[in-house]
Design a protein around this motif. Structure first.
Motif, PDB file in Angstrom:
ATOM      1  N   UNK B  83      64.173  25.623 -27.051  1.00  0.00           N
ATOM      2  CA  UNK B  83      63.708  24.336 -27.598  1.00  0.00           C
ATOM      3  C   UNK B  83      62.538  23.782 -26.787  1.00  0.00           C
ATOM      4  N   UNK B  84      62.551  24.019 -25.483  1.00  0.00           N
ATOM      5  CA  UNK B  84      61.416  23.579 -24.658  1.00  0.00           C
ATOM      6  C   UNK B  84      60.163  24.344 -25.081  1.00  0.00           C
ATOM      7  N   UNK B  85      60.335  25.657 -25.250  1.00  0.00           N
ATOM      8  CA  UNK B  85      59.180  26.479 -25.651  1.00  0.00           C
ATOM      9  C   UNK B  85      58.634  26.043 -27.007  1.00  0.00           C
ATOM     10  N   UNK B  86      59.553  25.816 -27.944  1.00  0.00           N
ATOM     11  CA  UNK B  86      59.134  25.389 -29.280  1.00  0.00           C
ATOM     12  C   UNK B  86      58.516  23.985 -29.207  1.00  0.00           C
ATOM     13  N   UNK B 155      60.096  18.217 -29.109  1.00  0.00           N
ATOM     14  CA  UNK B 155      58.880  17.668 -28.467  1.00  0.00           C
ATOM     15  C   UNK B 155      59.297  16.792 -27.275  1.00  0.00           C
ATOM     16  N   UNK B 156      60.321  15.984 -27.502  1.00  0.00           N
ATOM     17  CA  UNK B 156      60.837  15.118 -26.431  1.00  0.00           C
ATOM     18  C   UNK B 156      61.365  15.958 -25.264  1.00  0.00           C
ATOM     19  N   UNK B 157      62.006  17.093 -25.592  1.00  0.00           N
ATOM     20  CA  UNK B 157      62.545  17.975 -24.547  1.00  0.00           C
ATOM     21  C   UNK B 157      61.410  18.547 -23.698  1.00  0.00           C
ATOM     22  N   UNK B 158      60.343  18.953 -24.373  1.00  0.00           N
ATOM     23  CA  UNK B 158      59.205  19.499 -23.617  1.00  0.00           C
ATOM     24  C   UNK B 158      58.606  18.416 -22.706  1.00  0.00           C
ATOM     25  N   UNK B 159      58.456  17.223 -23.258  1.00  0.00           N
ATOM     26  CA  UNK B 159      57.873  16.136 -22.456  1.00  0.00           C
ATOM     27  C   UNK B 159      58.782  15.777 -21.276  1.00  0.00           C
ATOM     28  N   UNK B 281      65.898  14.422 -15.324  1.00  0.00           N
ATOM     29  CA  UNK B 281      66.262  15.847 -15.298  1.00  0.00           C
ATOM     30  C   UNK B 281      66.511  16.411 -16.706  1.00  0.00           C
ATOM     31  N   UNK B 282      65.818  15.819 -17.682  1.00  0.00           N
ATOM     32  CA  UNK B 282      65.963  16.323 -19.041  1.00  0.00           C
ATOM     33  C   UNK B 282      65.107  17.551 -19.275  1.00  0.00           C
ATOM     34  N   UNK B 283      65.336  18.318 -20.282  1.00  0.00           N
ATOM     35  CA  UNK B 283      66.511  18.201 -21.135  1.00  0.00           C
ATOM     36  C   UNK B 283      67.746  18.739 -20.427  1.00  0.00           C
ATOM     37  N   UNK B 284      68.894  18.394 -20.958  1.00  0.00           N
ATOM     38  CA  UNK B 284      70.134  18.829 -20.328  1.00  0.00           C
ATOM     39  C   UNK B 284      71.006  19.595 -21.297  1.00  0.00           C
ATOM     40  N   UNK B 285      72.090  20.132 -20.755  1.00  0.00           N
ATOM     41  CA  UNK B 285      73.091  20.752 -21.634  1.00  0.00           C
ATOM     42  C   UNK B 285      74.429  20.085 -21.334  1.00  0.00           C
ATOM     43  N   UNK B 286      75.154  19.817 -22.373  1.00  0.00           N
ATOM     44  CA  UNK B 286      76.450  19.154 -22.237  1.00  0.00           C
ATOM     45  C   UNK B 286      77.463  19.797 -23.170  1.00  0.00           C
TER      46      UNK B 286
END
Lengths: 142, 287
Positions: B83-86, B155-159, B281-286
């Motif tokens: 998702x970061x890459x995308x 997009x938010x994850x990449x930022x 520290x985003x994005x995260x996994x939960x």
């Protein structure tokens, strides 16, 4: 000596019962409602009361189209009131829809009961809002 | 001499005590965001003495060792990586007019996540990152994205990724009382019981943190917004903070607010201020 101890314990347990007795009508109502459900009576400060919610009393009318429509309209109005306060409960609109569907099928008793339930949800949401205004701060760490 | 030293020490302790016990305030005249933040940290220091304050950015994994073990295993191959890459690809894809997201944000949108949400004095409202992503699109003739999941969360994850390890820095400007009102509104929402279950956010994430609620353990309030957006195992995909807000609100059996409503933006403002000083520290996994 043993007999004295038993009497003392009995006296203490009795006085504990007296202390635990509800000291407001609301507490007495909620206690009895929780214990016996609707359709029961209880005595508080010498007077007899019903465990029915006001909405259930409203619904205890002749099951016909006009009465069902009136209670559904009343539930909708109450729910609009709580929605305005942003304290609407999740299931209320759905219950109203079910009441309307029941009325459309001629199941007026069911429609009245569902409308009463929806109106009760809305009234509780309004009470919750007012409680929150006065008490929300109580769990803030200081 | 001893008496004088004792008196001075006493006075110093008293002053410290006063500072520590400053009323966090419950109305516009008295509300004090800094006192709130310090009181929250003190609460968790007492509640979970072994947990380091900085570690609260990791949510429940800061205080529950078995959950942390599972999470660390999950993070070896982070589920949000694609998702970061995308998100990066989407971020760098120009709009039809030739402009892009970088043109809408300070510093080209890189390393700014930790400053969000912020109070916009001109518009008199709290602005979130996702809100400005969509505003950027609309200002450039593009359709807005759906708020809760999908491309906006990527997009938010990449930022967020470009802001990793930057200290969260939320300001409540003193020269605009509306900012403090928005903060107070968010605070009030967090602590207010609502819904058929009569639950507040605080019931689960303050008093109830690390206490089992059916099969789950709610994470602590401190650090709750640092790692968003999140790839949540339950969702099987990425989602925004407001998606989670809506779910939580619904879980109390309330009719939930919608993502990016003023209520939720104010809530994010309050919660993010509580995390000032912790790192983004985003994005995260939960779970």
């Amino acid at each position: 000596m043993i007999r004295k101890t038993i009497f003392a314990a009995l006296a203490l347990s009795l006085s504990a019962t007296v202390v635990a007795a509800p000291d407001s009508y609301q507490d007495a109502f909620e206690l009895n409602r929780a214990m016996y459900g609707k359709g029961h009576t209880f005595v508080w400060q010498g007077k007899e009361y019903s465990t029915d919610h006001p909405e259930e009393i409203e619904a205890a009318v002749e099951a016909n189209a006009a009465n069902a429509a009136a209670l559904i309209a009343s539930a909708k109005a109450k729910n609009a009131e709580v929605a305005k306060l942003n304290f609407e409960w999740k299931l209320t609109r759905d219950i109203i829809k079910k009441a309307e569907a029941a009325a459309a099928k001629g199941e007026f008793r069911k429609a009245l009961n569902l409308a009463a339930q929806a109106k009760y949800h809305a009234r509780m949401g309004i009470e919750q809002y007012h409680y929150a205004q006065a008490n929300w701060h109580l769990s803030v760490p200081e | 001499m001893k008496i004088k030293t004792g008196l001075m020490l006493g006075a110093a302790l008293l002053t410290a005590g006063i500072v520590q016990a400053a009323d966090s305030g419950f109305d516009l005249e008295t509300v004090n965001p800094e006192a709130d933040r310090k009181a929250l940290q003190a609460y968790f220091k007492e509640r979970f003495p072994k947990a380091e304050i900085e570690d609260y950015v990791n949510g429940i994994y800061a205080v529950d060792a078995p959950s942390r073990e599972q999470w660390e295993a999950l993070e070896e191959f982070p589920p949000y990586e694609f998702d970061i890459e995308e998100g990066e690809r989407l971020f760098n894809t120009p709009f039809a007019n030739g402009k892009g997201y970088a043109d809408c944000f300070e510093n080209g949108g890189i390393g700014i996540r930790h400053n969000y949400p912020y109070w916009n004095k001109e518009q008199g409202t709290v602005k979130t990152l996702e809100m400005e992503i969509n505003e950027c699109r609309e200002n450039n003739g593009e359709k807005p994205l759906r708020w809760s999941k999908g491309d906006i969360s990527r997009i938010s994850a990449y930022m967020a990724w470009t802001s990793r390890d930057m200290p969260i820095n939320i300001q409540v400007p003193k020269d605009d009382p509306r900012a403090l009102a928005a903060y107070l509104d968010g605070k009030k929402f967090y602590y207010t019981k609502r819904g058929q279950l009569n639950l507040s956010c605080a019931n689960c994430h303050l008093q109830g943190s690390n206490i089992r609620v059916r099969a789950d353990i709610p994470g602590p309030m401190l650090g709750q917004t640092t790692h968003w957006p999140v790839f949540r195992s339950k969702w099987g995909e990425m989602g925004t903070l407001h998606r989670r807000y809506k779910g939580c609100h619904r879980d109390s059996r309330s009719r939930p607010d919608q993502p990016q409503s003023e209520t939720f933006r104010n809530l994010e403002y309050f919660q993010s201020y509580m995390n000032n000083g912790l790192v983004s520290n985003g994005p995260g996994s939960r779970k």
